[in-house]
Design a protein around this motif. Structure first.
Motif, PDB file in Angstrom:
ATOM      1  N   HIS A 170      40.453  51.291  34.444  1.00 24.93           N
ATOM      2  CA  HIS A 170      41.520  50.734  35.264  1.00 24.93           C
ATOM      3  C   HIS A 170      42.652  50.282  34.335  1.00 24.93           C
ATOM      4  O   HIS A 170      42.396  49.873  33.201  1.00 24.93           O
ATOM      5  CB  HIS A 170      41.047  49.523  36.053  1.00 24.93           C
ATOM      6  CG  HIS A 170      39.874  49.766  36.942  1.00 24.93           C
ATOM      7  ND1 HIS A 170      39.997  50.041  38.289  1.00 24.93           N
ATOM      8  CD2 HIS A 170      38.545  49.780  36.678  1.00 24.93           C
ATOM      9  CE1 HIS A 170      38.800  50.200  38.818  1.00 24.93           C
ATOM     10  NE2 HIS A 170      37.894  50.047  37.862  1.00 24.93           N
ATOM     11  N   ARG A 172      44.387  47.566  34.999  1.00 27.26           N
ATOM     12  CA  ARG A 172      44.138  46.125  35.011  1.00 27.26           C
ATOM     13  C   ARG A 172      42.979  45.823  35.960  1.00 27.26           C
ATOM     14  O   ARG A 172      42.657  46.656  36.814  1.00 27.26           O
ATOM     15  CB  ARG A 172      45.399  45.365  35.447  1.00 27.26           C
ATOM     16  CG  ARG A 172      46.506  45.425  34.409  1.00 27.26           C
ATOM     17  CD  ARG A 172      47.771  44.724  34.866  1.00 27.26           C
ATOM     18  NE  ARG A 172      48.726  44.681  33.782  1.00 27.26           N
ATOM     19  CZ  ARG A 172      49.497  45.707  33.417  1.00 27.26           C
ATOM     20  NH1 ARG A 172      49.417  46.850  34.080  1.00 27.26           N
ATOM     21  NH2 ARG A 172      50.334  45.599  32.398  1.00 27.26           N
ATOM     22  N   PRO A 173      42.349  44.672  35.843  1.00 28.14           N
ATOM     23  CA  PRO A 173      41.241  44.359  36.738  1.00 28.14           C
ATOM     24  C   PRO A 173      41.649  44.470  38.210  1.00 28.14           C
ATOM     25  O   PRO A 173      42.676  43.937  38.618  1.00 28.14           O
ATOM     26  CB  PRO A 173      40.905  42.898  36.371  1.00 28.14           C
ATOM     27  CG  PRO A 173      41.367  42.752  34.963  1.00 28.14           C
ATOM     28  CD  PRO A 173      42.595  43.606  34.847  1.00 28.14           C
ATOM     29  N   GLY A 174      40.859  45.180  38.979  1.00 30.03           N
ATOM     30  CA  GLY A 174      41.110  45.327  40.405  1.00 30.03           C
ATOM     31  C   GLY A 174      42.093  46.409  40.786  1.00 30.03           C
ATOM     32  O   GLY A 174      42.283  46.676  41.975  1.00 30.03           O
ATOM     33  N   SER A 175      42.741  47.054  39.806  1.00 31.55           N
ATOM     34  CA  SER A 175      43.690  48.115  40.125  1.00 31.55           C
ATOM     35  C   SER A 175      42.948  49.420  40.418  1.00 31.55           C
ATOM     36  O   SER A 175      41.732  49.522  40.212  1.00 31.55           O
ATOM     37  CB  SER A 175      44.680  48.323  38.981  1.00 31.55           C
ATOM     38  OG  SER A 175      44.023  48.809  37.829  1.00 31.55           O
ATOM     39  N   LYS A 176      43.679  50.396  40.888  1.00 34.70           N
ATOM     40  CA  LYS A 176      43.100  51.700  41.232  1.00 34.70           C
ATOM     41  C   LYS A 176      42.420  52.325  40.017  1.00 34.70           C
ATOM     42  O   LYS A 176      42.923  52.242  38.894  1.00 34.70           O
ATOM     43  CB  LYS A 176      44.208  52.618  41.749  1.00 34.70           C
ATOM     44  CG  LYS A 176      43.739  54.006  42.137  1.00 34.70           C
ATOM     45  CD  LYS A 176      44.922  54.831  42.623  1.00 34.70           C
ATOM     46  CE  LYS A 176      44.494  56.256  42.963  1.00 34.70           C
ATOM     47  NZ  LYS A 176      45.649  57.072  43.426  1.00 34.70           N
ATOM     48  N   PRO A 197      38.869  47.460  32.213  1.00 31.88           N
ATOM     49  CA  PRO A 197      40.324  47.350  32.319  1.00 31.88           C
ATOM     50  C   PRO A 197      40.963  47.528  30.949  1.00 31.88           C
ATOM     51  O   PRO A 197      40.498  46.954  29.961  1.00 31.88           O
ATOM     52  CB  PRO A 197      40.521  45.924  32.849  1.00 31.88           C
ATOM     53  CG  PRO A 197      39.335  45.167  32.330  1.00 31.88           C
ATOM     54  CD  PRO A 197      38.201  46.149  32.267  1.00 31.88           C
ATOM     55  N   ALA A 201      45.110  41.076  33.492  1.00 30.23           N
ATOM     56  CA  ALA A 201      46.057  40.864  34.592  1.00 30.23           C
ATOM     57  C   ALA A 201      47.316  40.178  34.072  1.00 30.23           C
ATOM     58  O   ALA A 201      47.255  39.220  33.303  1.00 30.23           O
ATOM     59  CB  ALA A 201      45.405  40.002  35.671  1.00 30.23           C
TER      60      ALA A 201
END
Length: 221
Positions: A170, A172-176, A197, A201
Motif C-alpha cells: 500500500h 499508506r496504511p488503509g489505502s488501496k 505500507p 499516514a
C-alpha cells in the motif's frame, strides 16, 4: 530500465534463505537476481531475459557486482530456456508483464517488459514452467497488481500451485492495495496475508516497516 520500488520489495521479502538454486524470470536489469545472490551467500542464481538490450544490461550489472561467480544471465525466452532442460529450482522469482488491456507503449522494450503478448510471457506459461521446474518443496514468488494476481492464481491452480503467503503493498496504511507479492507452493492451504505500507499516514517519508525490510539494500537506510 528503471528500478521499481515494488520490485525491490519483492527481492527483499522473498523467502530465499534455504534455496540452493534460484531462478529470476524476466530479469530486466538483473535486479532480482542480484537481490537473491546478496541475500543467499551460497545459492546459484540463474536469470532469464528475452529482450536483448535488457539481457546485455543485466549481464553488465552482474559482471560488476560482487556475486558475478554465482549469477548467470540467459538471453532467452522462457520456452527456449526450458528446452535446455535446467535442473530443478528451489525458488523461482518473477515480476512478470501484466498490462494486458492497457495501451501499448511506443517504446518496444518497455512494452515487452510490461505487457503480456503471444511472443512474450503469459501467466499460463510461467505457471506451467514453475510446476515443471520447481523442486517438490520449491516455491514461486511473483509480483502483480491485485486483479492480475487473481488471474494468475487461476492459472497457477491449473498447474497445481497454490498461494502460501501474500504481502500486500500500500502507499499508506488503509489505502488501496497497489501490488500483491504472493508465494506459491504445491500445497493447497490457507495463505498467510500481511500488509506493508510504503509511507506512514500523512507523510512522504518511508514507513518503519519498509525501512526495516530494505535496510540492507537502500544506501539511505
Amino acid at each position: 530500465m528503471k528500478v521499481c520500488t515494488d520490485a525491490c520489495v519483492l527481492g527483499a521479502a522473498a523467502e530465499l534463505t534455504t534455496a540452493t538454486r534460484i531462478l529470476d524470470v524476466g530479469t530486466g536489469t538483473g535486479l532480482l537476481a542480484l537481490f537473491a545472490a546478496q541475500r543467499n551467500a551460497t545459492a546459484t542464481v540463474e536469470a532469464v531475459e528475452i529482450a536483448p538490450d535488457a539481457a546485455r544490461q543485466a549481464s553488465h550489472n552482474v559482471a560488476r557486482s560482487p556475486w558475478a561467480d554465482r549469477v548467470r544471465v540467459h538471453p532467452l525466452s522462457l520456452a527456449q530456456f526450458a528446452a535446455t532442460s535446467p535442473a530443478p529450482f528451489d525458488h523461482i522469482l518473477s515480476n512478470p508483464p501484466f498490462f494486458r488491456r492497457a495501451l501499448r507503449s511506443p517504446d518496444a522494450a518497455r512494452t515487452t517488459a510490461r505487457h503480456t503478448a503471444p511472443d512474450t510471457l503469459s501467466f499460463g506459461e510461467l505457471a506451467r514452467f514453475a510446476a515443471d521446474f520447481l523442486t517438490p518443496a520449491g516455491a514461486l514468488t511473483i509480483l502483480l497488481p491485485p486483479p492480475e494476481m487473481q488471474q494468475f492464481e487461476r492459472e497457477a491452480a491449473h498447474a497445481g500451485l497454490y498461494p502460501a503467503a501474500r504481502l500486500v503493498l500500500h502507499h499508506r496504511p488503509g489505502s488501496k492495495a497497489l501490488r500483491h507479492i504472493t508465494r506459491f507452493s504445491r500445497r493447497a492451504e490457507a495463505a498467510d496475508t500481511r500488509a506493508l505500507p510504503i509511507h506512514p499516514a500523512g507523510t512522504d517519508d518511508y514507513s518503519p516497516e519498509f525501512r526495516q525490510l530494505l535496510r540492507g539494500f537502500y544506501l539511505a537506510f
